[in-house]
Scaffold this motif. Structure first.
Motif, PDB file in Angstrom:
ATOM      1  N   GLN A  37       0.962  -1.201   0.003  1.00 38.67           N
ATOM      2  CA  GLN A  37      -0.022  -0.059  -0.057  1.00 38.67           C
ATOM      3  C   GLN A  37       0.778   1.383   0.353  1.00 38.67           C
ATOM      4  O   GLN A  37       1.749   1.366   0.984  1.00 38.67           O
ATOM      5  CB  GLN A  37      -0.934  -0.017   1.379  1.00 38.67           C
ATOM      6  N   THR A  38       0.667   2.214  -1.061  1.00 37.71           N
ATOM      7  CA  THR A  38       1.331   3.380  -1.010  1.00 37.71           C
ATOM      8  C   THR A  38       0.269   4.303  -1.549  1.00 37.71           C
ATOM      9  O   THR A  38      -0.691   4.039  -1.821  1.00 37.71           O
ATOM     10  CB  THR A  38       2.311   3.473  -2.074  1.00 37.71           C
ATOM     11  N   VAL A  40       0.413   6.803  -3.681  1.00 36.97           N
ATOM     12  CA  VAL A  40       0.374   6.851  -5.210  1.00 36.97           C
ATOM     13  C   VAL A  40      -0.246   5.792  -5.786  1.00 36.97           C
ATOM     14  O   VAL A  40      -1.112   5.938  -6.660  1.00 36.97           O
ATOM     15  CB  VAL A  40       1.936   7.020  -5.805  1.00 36.97           C
ATOM     16  N   GLN A  41       0.089   4.525  -5.554  1.00 39.22           N
ATOM     17  CA  GLN A  41      -0.434   3.276  -6.159  1.00 39.22           C
ATOM     18  C   GLN A  41      -1.302   2.555  -5.438  1.00 39.22           C
ATOM     19  O   GLN A  41      -2.390   1.724  -6.202  1.00 39.22           O
ATOM     20  CB  GLN A  41       0.848   2.129  -6.087  1.00 39.22           C
ATOM     21  N   GLY A  42      -1.886   2.980  -4.398  1.00 40.04           N
ATOM     22  CA  GLY A  42      -3.024   2.348  -3.558  1.00 40.04           C
ATOM     23  C   GLY A  42      -2.817   0.923  -3.056  1.00 40.04           C
ATOM     24  O   GLY A  42      -1.676   0.761  -2.629  1.00 40.04           O
ATOM     25  N   LEU A  43      -3.595   0.092  -3.283  1.00 43.21           N
ATOM     26  CA  LEU A  43      -3.520  -1.238  -2.893  1.00 43.21           C
ATOM     27  C   LEU A  43      -2.860  -2.211  -4.016  1.00 43.21           C
ATOM     28  O   LEU A  43      -3.556  -2.554  -4.966  1.00 43.21           O
ATOM     29  CB  LEU A  43      -4.454  -2.054  -2.150  1.00 43.21           C
TER      30      LEU A  43
END
Lengths: 113, 114
Positions: A37-38, A40-43
Motif C-alpha cells: 500500500q502506497t 500513489v499506487q493504492g493497494l
C-alpha cells in the motif's frame, strides 16, 4: 478470534539490507494474500496462496521479493537488498475459500533509509 | 486486463452533503465488486459487496449499485458524516474460476468537514 496478525508493525532497514515480514492468517482461512500500500499506487497485489500453495505471484518484483507459506498458520514476505522505493505498508489478508471477503491485518510499515 | 479505476484521489465534502465515489471496472468475466474502507491507522475492512441477484447492498448508510452496462459500482450516501472520513477502495474479484484474486483501485480519500 484475533484477526490477521502481522509482525512487526514497523520495520526500518538500511538500503541493501534484508527485511522479513510475517503474517498469521485467521485460523481456518485457506487463502492468504499480500498487498503493498502506497499513496500513489493504492493497494497493489503482490502474491496469493491457497491451501499453502502459491497460486499467483504476478505482482511480485521478481528479483528481490519472495513469499512462502510453510504451514497454514503463517506466511512470510522477504525482501532482499531493500531499496528506498520498497518503503510502503505491506498488508496481509486472509479469506475462507467459500467467502468473498478479505480480512486484512494492520500491516507492516517498512521504511528503507 | 482486469482492473478497477477510481477517478478521484481526494474528495472533500461538507457534513450533510451527499457522497458519491466513482468506481468503474474492466473484467473479462462477470465480476463481484466490493467497497473497502480504511480509517486512519486501521486495517481496510469490507464495507459493501455486490450481489449476484442485483440487490442493492447497503451498510452504515452507504449503498452501491452494480451497473454492468456501464461497468460501474459507485458508492453513495445521502448525507456525509464526519466519521465517514477515511480511505475508500473499490475492488473486483473474478467470479467464474476458482481463482480468488482481488484487484483494487488506487483508492479515494474522503474528508468530511464541519
Amino acid at each position: 478470534n484475533a484477526g490477521v496478525i502481522q509482525t512487526p508493525r514497523h520495520k526500518v532497514t538500511g538500503k541493501g539490507q534484508e527485511a522479513t515480514l510475517w503474517c498469521e492468517p485467521i485460523s481456518g482461512h485457506s487463502a492468504v494474500f499480500w498487498y503493498r500500500q502506497t499513496i500513489v499506487q493504492g493497494l497493489e497485489f503482490l502474491t496469493y496462496f491457497r491451501n499453502q500453495a502459491p497460486i499467483d505471484d504476478s505482482g511480485m518484483p521478481k528479483e528481490r521479493f519472495s513469499a512462502q507459506m510453510p504451514n497454514q498458520s503463517h506466511s512470510t514476505l522477504k525482501i532482499q537488498s531493500t531499496q528506498p522505493q520498497d518503503s510502503a505498508v505491506y498488508l496481509c489478508a486472509s479469506s475462507l475459500a467459500s467467502q468473498n471477503t478479505l480480512y486484512f491485518g494492520a500491516g507492516t510499515r517498512l521504511s528503507v533509509l | 486486463g482486469d482492473s478497477v479505476t477510481q477517478t478521484e484521489g481526494l474528495v472533500t465534502l461538507t457534513e450533510g452533503l451527499p457522497v458519491m465515489l466513482n468506481c468503474t471496472y474492466q473484467s473479462t468475466y462477470s465480476p463481484f465488486l466490493f467497497w473497502y474502507v480504511q480509517h486512519l491507522n486501521e486495517a481496510p475492512k469490507l464495507l459493501l459487496k455486490s450481489f449476484t441477484d442485483n440487490k442493492r447492498p447497503e451498510h452504515q448508510g452507504f449503498h452501491a449499485t452494480l451497473h454492468k452496462s456501464s461497468s460501474s459500482f459507485h458508492l453513495q450516501k445521502s448525507s456525509a458524516q464526519l466519521s465517514d472520513s477515511a480511505l475508500y477502495y473499490c475492488a473486483l474479484r473474478l467470479s467464474n474460476t476458482g481463482y480468488q484474486n482481488f484487484y483494487f483501485g488506487k483508492g479515494t480519500s474522503l474528508t468530511v468537514i464541519p
